[in-house]
Design a protein around this motif. Structure first.
Motif, mmCIF file in Angstrom:
data_model
loop_
_atom_site.group_PDB
_atom_site.id
_atom_site.type_symbol
_atom_site.label_atom_id
_atom_site.label_comp_id
_atom_site.label_asym_id
_atom_site.label_seq_id
_atom_site.Cartn_x
_atom_site.Cartn_y
_atom_site.Cartn_z
ATOM 1 N N ASP A 123 0.925 -1.296 0.032
ATOM 2 C CA ASP A 123 0.036 -0.075 0.002
ATOM 3 C C ASP A 123 0.870 0.870 -0.047
ATOM 4 N N VAL A 124 0.784 2.195 -1.061
ATOM 5 C CA VAL A 124 1.674 3.093 -1.404
ATOM 6 C C VAL A 124 1.332 4.070 -0.050
ATOM 7 N N LEU B 51 6.348 6.853 -6.593
ATOM 8 C CA LEU B 51 5.303 6.648 -5.721
ATOM 9 C C LEU B 51 3.967 7.494 -6.224
ATOM 10 N N LEU B 52 3.927 8.681 -6.454
ATOM 11 C CA LEU B 52 2.906 9.352 -7.245
ATOM 12 C C LEU B 52 2.390 8.757 -8.301
ATOM 13 N N ALA C 222 -0.007 7.406 -4.862
ATOM 14 C CA ALA C 222 0.401 7.979 -3.723
ATOM 15 C C ALA C 222 -0.536 9.102 -3.681
ATOM 16 N N ASP C 223 -1.153 9.470 -2.137
ATOM 17 C CA ASP C 223 -2.007 10.473 -2.101
ATOM 18 C C ASP C 223 -0.974 12.060 -1.840
ATOM 19 N N GLU D 252 7.605 20.049 -5.965
ATOM 20 C CA GLU D 252 6.471 20.662 -5.280
ATOM 21 C C GLU D 252 5.284 21.195 -6.109
ATOM 22 N N ALA D 253 5.482 21.735 -7.404
ATOM 23 C CA ALA D 253 4.766 22.054 -8.331
ATOM 24 C C ALA D 253 3.920 20.806 -8.957
ATOM 25 N N ARG D 254 4.438 19.744 -9.147
ATOM 26 C CA ARG D 254 3.437 18.655 -9.390
ATOM 27 C C ARG D 254 2.630 18.454 -8.241
ATOM 28 N N LEU D 255 3.104 18.432 -7.136
ATOM 29 C CA LEU D 255 2.246 18.111 -5.810
ATOM 30 C C LEU D 255 0.986 19.086 -5.592
#
Length: 98
Positions: A30-31, A58-59, A63-64, A89-92
């Motif tokens: 579970d990621v 992970l993303l 991943a949340d 950070e920009a992707r998140l």
């Protein structure tokens, strides 16, 4: 938790071992799991360790991007800012603004 070994994946994520992380994800780890002993998510932990490639993996595996890591008292965005990883950070930020 099905298949794989979360603790081994967590260690691999922090160490930047992309292939071992991929193996455990493929085995069904579970990621977003945060083991009670660790109280940290693999995503935030690897970001704080500067392992950007693992964070993207992970993303990519679901991943949340907004999940708080209790031990680190940080979200993935906060961790990326702290680790000075502006691309991540920009992707998140983009993923959490949807």
């Amino acid at each position: 938790m099905s298949g794989g070994d979360w603790k081994d994946m967590f260690g691999a994520a922090c160490a930047g071992d992309v292939e071992l992380v991929r193996y455990h994800l493929d085995q069904g780890v579970d990621v977003d799991y945060a083991h009670p002993e660790y109280q940290s998510t693999a995503l935030v932990a690897c970001i704080l360790a500067g392992q950007e490639e693992v964070a993207h993996l992970l993303l990519d595996h679901g991943a949340d991007p907004g999940l708080l890591s209790e031990l680190d008292e940080a979200t993935p965005v906060q961790a990326a800012r702290q680790a000075r990883l502006p691309g991540l950070e920009a992707r998140l930020r983009a993923a959490t603004s949807r």
